[in-house]
Design a protein around this motif. Structure first.
Motif, PDB file in Angstrom:
ATOM      1  N   LEU A  97       1.193  -1.102   0.156  1.00 20.94           N
ATOM      2  CA  LEU A  97       0.044  -0.152   0.020  1.00 20.94           C
ATOM      3  C   LEU A  97       1.077   1.359   0.139  1.00 20.94           C
ATOM      4  O   LEU A  97       1.918   1.353   0.725  1.00 20.94           O
ATOM      5  CB  LEU A  97      -0.913   0.085   1.271  1.00 20.94           C
ATOM      6  CG  LEU A  97      -2.178  -0.989   1.171  1.00 20.94           C
ATOM      7  CD1 LEU A  97      -2.759  -0.993   2.609  1.00 20.94           C
ATOM      8  CD2 LEU A  97      -3.268  -0.185   0.370  1.00 20.94           C
ATOM      9  N   PRO A  98       0.328   2.517  -0.583  1.00 20.14           N
ATOM     10  CA  PRO A  98       1.160   3.670  -0.382  1.00 20.14           C
ATOM     11  C   PRO A  98       1.216   4.114   1.170  1.00 20.14           C
ATOM     12  O   PRO A  98       0.387   3.680   2.113  1.00 20.14           O
ATOM     13  CB  PRO A  98       0.060   4.640  -0.992  1.00 20.14           C
ATOM     14  CG  PRO A  98      -0.859   3.919  -1.994  1.00 20.14           C
ATOM     15  CD  PRO A  98      -0.979   2.480  -1.291  1.00 20.14           C
ATOM     16  N   ALA A  99       2.766   4.442   1.500  1.00 16.66           N
ATOM     17  CA  ALA A  99       3.080   4.607   2.556  1.00 16.66           C
ATOM     18  C   ALA A  99       1.848   5.576   3.643  1.00 16.66           C
ATOM     19  O   ALA A  99       1.729   4.931   4.656  1.00 16.66           O
ATOM     20  CB  ALA A  99       4.427   5.034   2.896  1.00 16.66           C
ATOM     21  N   LEU A 100       1.452   6.325   3.181  1.00 25.16           N
ATOM     22  CA  LEU A 100       0.455   7.155   3.850  1.00 25.16           C
ATOM     23  C   LEU A 100      -0.878   6.270   4.119  1.00 25.16           C
ATOM     24  O   LEU A 100      -1.476   6.477   5.406  1.00 25.16           O
ATOM     25  CB  LEU A 100      -0.008   8.379   3.056  1.00 25.16           C
ATOM     26  CG  LEU A 100       1.160   9.473   2.924  1.00 25.16           C
ATOM     27  CD1 LEU A 100       0.631  10.564   2.089  1.00 25.16           C
ATOM     28  CD2 LEU A 100       1.607   9.991   4.368  1.00 25.16           C
ATOM     29  N   THR A 101      -1.253   5.729   3.118  1.00 21.70           N
ATOM     30  CA  THR A 101      -2.429   4.813   3.380  1.00 21.70           C
ATOM     31  C   THR A 101      -2.221   3.766   4.329  1.00 21.70           C
ATOM     32  O   THR A 101      -3.004   3.304   5.415  1.00 21.70           O
ATOM     33  CB  THR A 101      -2.961   4.251   2.083  1.00 21.70           C
ATOM     34  OG1 THR A 101      -3.191   5.337   1.258  1.00 21.70           O
ATOM     35  CG2 THR A 101      -4.090   3.400   2.399  1.00 21.70           C
ATOM     36  N   ARG A 102      -1.001   3.016   4.533  1.00 17.16           N
ATOM     37  CA  ARG A 102      -0.861   2.035   5.186  1.00 17.16           C
ATOM     38  C   ARG A 102      -0.547   2.520   6.788  1.00 17.16           C
ATOM     39  O   ARG A 102      -1.179   1.962   7.640  1.00 17.16           O
ATOM     40  CB  ARG A 102       0.677   1.054   4.897  1.00 17.16           C
ATOM     41  CG  ARG A 102       0.657   0.063   5.576  1.00 17.16           C
ATOM     42  CD  ARG A 102       1.702  -0.798   4.845  1.00 17.16           C
ATOM     43  NE  ARG A 102       1.889  -2.167   5.545  1.00 17.16           N
ATOM     44  CZ  ARG A 102       2.507  -2.666   6.511  1.00 17.16           C
ATOM     45  NH1 ARG A 102       3.474  -1.637   6.873  1.00 17.16           N
ATOM     46  NH2 ARG A 102       2.485  -3.767   6.759  1.00 17.16           N
ATOM     47  N   ALA A 103       0.086   3.559   6.814  1.00 11.27           N
ATOM     48  CA  ALA A 103       0.235   4.399   8.054  1.00 11.27           C
ATOM     49  C   ALA A 103      -0.925   4.519   8.700  1.00 11.27           C
ATOM     50  O   ALA A 103      -1.331   4.249   9.910  1.00 11.27           O
ATOM     51  CB  ALA A 103       0.876   5.402   8.023  1.00 11.27           C
ATOM     52  N   ASN A 114      -1.643  10.651  11.880  1.00 18.02           N
ATOM     53  CA  ASN A 114      -2.210  10.509  13.126  1.00 18.02           C
ATOM     54  C   ASN A 114      -3.500  11.574  13.277  1.00 18.02           C
ATOM     55  O   ASN A 114      -4.432  11.475  13.471  1.00 18.02           O
ATOM     56  CB  ASN A 114      -1.366  10.325  14.114  1.00 18.02           C
ATOM     57  CG  ASN A 114      -1.945   9.235  15.211  1.00 18.02           C
ATOM     58  OD1 ASN A 114      -3.381   9.361  15.416  1.00 18.02           O
ATOM     59  ND2 ASN A 114      -1.123   8.593  15.835  1.00 18.02           N
ATOM     60  N   LEU A 115      -2.810  12.857  12.989  1.00 19.85           N
ATOM     61  CA  LEU A 115      -3.633  14.057  13.214  1.00 19.85           C
ATOM     62  C   LEU A 115      -4.618  14.189  11.930  1.00 19.85           C
ATOM     63  O   LEU A 115      -5.786  14.485  12.587  1.00 19.85           O
ATOM     64  CB  LEU A 115      -2.724  15.320  12.928  1.00 19.85           C
ATOM     65  CG  LEU A 115      -3.245  16.688  13.127  1.00 19.85           C
ATOM     66  CD1 LEU A 115      -3.908  16.664  14.699  1.00 19.85           C
ATOM     67  CD2 LEU A 115      -2.559  17.936  12.966  1.00 19.85           C
ATOM     68  N   ALA A 116      -4.450  13.625  10.924  1.00 16.90           N
ATOM     69  CA  ALA A 116      -5.511  13.697   9.805  1.00 16.90           C
ATOM     70  C   ALA A 116      -6.610  12.666  10.385  1.00 16.90           C
ATOM     71  O   ALA A 116      -7.835  12.854  10.267  1.00 16.90           O
ATOM     72  CB  ALA A 116      -4.901  13.290   8.599  1.00 16.90           C
ATOM     73  N   ALA A 141      -4.777  11.156   5.380  1.00 19.64           N
ATOM     74  CA  ALA A 141      -3.530  11.996   4.980  1.00 19.64           C
ATOM     75  C   ALA A 141      -3.442  12.014   3.423  1.00 19.64           C
ATOM     76  O   ALA A 141      -2.827  12.963   3.116  1.00 19.64           O
ATOM     77  CB  ALA A 141      -2.180  11.500   5.776  1.00 19.64           C
ATOM     78  N   GLU A 142      -3.700  10.811   2.777  1.00 19.21           N
ATOM     79  CA  GLU A 142      -3.837  10.670   1.524  1.00 19.21           C
ATOM     80  C   GLU A 142      -4.452  11.786   0.651  1.00 19.21           C
ATOM     81  O   GLU A 142      -4.169  12.481  -0.075  1.00 19.21           O
ATOM     82  CB  GLU A 142      -3.983   9.370   1.029  1.00 19.21           C
ATOM     83  CG  GLU A 142      -3.863   9.008  -0.241  1.00 19.21           C
ATOM     84  CD  GLU A 142      -2.161   8.604  -0.536  1.00 19.21           C
ATOM     85  OE1 GLU A 142      -1.668   8.983  -1.582  1.00 19.21           O
ATOM     86  OE2 GLU A 142      -1.785   8.186   0.351  1.00 19.21           O
ATOM     87  N   THR A 143      -5.706  11.875   0.961  1.00 17.44           N
ATOM     88  CA  THR A 143      -6.753  12.949   0.671  1.00 17.44           C
ATOM     89  C   THR A 143      -6.088  14.422   0.827  1.00 17.44           C
ATOM     90  O   THR A 143      -6.167  15.573   0.133  1.00 17.44           O
ATOM     91  CB  THR A 143      -8.009  13.059   1.333  1.00 17.44           C
ATOM     92  OG1 THR A 143      -8.547  11.674   1.019  1.00 17.44           O
ATOM     93  CG2 THR A 143      -9.064  14.050   0.767  1.00 17.44           C
TER      94      THR A 143
END
Length: 313
Positions: A154-160, A230-232, A239-241
């Protein structure tokens, strides 16, 4: 050959493309690994068409995604593993199994009860998957931890985001968004310290130390980005959006710089950094003014509708 909406024609076309001797040389030389990047790319193009609100493109891109499914299924069939019909049967069975409140006896459940049921069913599915792997002599996937099953590709942001949501499901989470903001400030301080260390290492001119210093800076930046994800999540976003919105904003403002310079017969490479910064700030100001006018127009329209409603009463 005339195109048909029948899925069987698409399956037959793929079989023809993969037929040795008469098929397409490019299609014949592909395998799961070489096609996988195209599968990911097509999924992103679907998302892009949705973001642009382009239904014609969306229809075409969904077809491209379907082609990827048919392509993988055909290669699996050739290997004696499974066919397209098995893929359809598998997802159909999963949907029925995961929705007993729709297709079974468990009716009129609350959203909370549905979630509990989903988690139980998915746990059962994981256990069944491990059993099938053992039957086929495949290596054990190891202990089934809470974070297992989140795809590493997965894209790193999505996986996070997914990792954090899983951890939060058992209470491992910051209670409030403000606490995440404090964590972001802490991570920024750590980035600053890592940069200072990297500057000192560069001054010492030790190649091995420089490499380690760069790695440390990147590690701290990664920690900052993880906290930003985490904040998003804490403000019910992702975060992806958020990053996609910022990317679009950057493109829009940089395009303004290029357009203003082009009007003077120049390109971005011909302008100084200060000139471009001034035009960037101009783009920001124009955007704010446009938003203000849009808001005023909306308020005016709402007031007009209220007056018309009052008169009709």
């Amino acid at each position: 050959m005339k195109a048909s909406p029948d899925i069987n024609q698409l399956i037959a076309i793929m079989a023809a493309l993969r037929t040795p001797g008469t098929g397409c040389p490019w299609d014949l030389e592909q395998n799961f690994a070489t096609i996988a990047p195209y599968t990911i790319e097509e999924a992103y193009e679907v998302a892009d068409a949705i973001a642009r609100g382009d239904m014609d493109d969306l229809c075409e891109e969904l077809g491209d995604v379907l082609l990827q499914v048919v392509f993988h299924a055909r290669m699996a069939e050739e290997a004696g593993e499974f066919a397209f019909g098995d893929v359809v049967k598998s997802i159909t069975a999963k949907l029925i199994r995961r929705h007993p409140h729709v297709f079974g006896e468990a009716r009129e459940l609350s959203p909370e009860r549905v979630k509990v049921m989903w988690d139980r069913i998915k746990g059962e599915e994981k256990a069944e998957r491990r059993r099938r792997r053992q039957e086929r002599g495949l290596p054990d996937e190891g202990r089934a931890g809470l974070l297992d099953g989140i795809a590493r590709t997965l894209p790193a942001l999505t996986r996070a985001d997914k990792l954090q949501r899983k951890a939060a499901s058992v209470g491992f989470d910051w209670p409030q968004a403000r606490e995440v903001v404090a964590k972001l400030r802490e991570e920024l301080d750590e980035i600053d310290a890592a940069l200072a260390q990297a500057d000192q290492t560069q001054a010492d001119q030790t190649l091995a130390s420089e490499s380690e210093a760069r790695r440390l800076v990147l590690e701290e930046i990664g920690d900052f980005m993880f906290a930003a994800v985490n904040l998003a999540r804490h403000v019910d976003g992702d975060a992806e959006t958020a990053l996609a919105m910022t990317n679009a904003k950057f493109e829009r403002r940089f395009a303004h710089i290029e357009q203003r310079l082009a009007a003077e017969g120049r390109g971005a490479a011909d302008a100084s950094l200060q000139e471009m910064e001034d035009l960037w700030q101009e783009a920001k100001r124009l955007e704010k003014e446009a938003k203000h006018l849009e808001k005023e127009a909306k308020l005016e329209k709402e007031a007009k509708l209220e007056k018309e409603a009052a008169r009709s009463d």
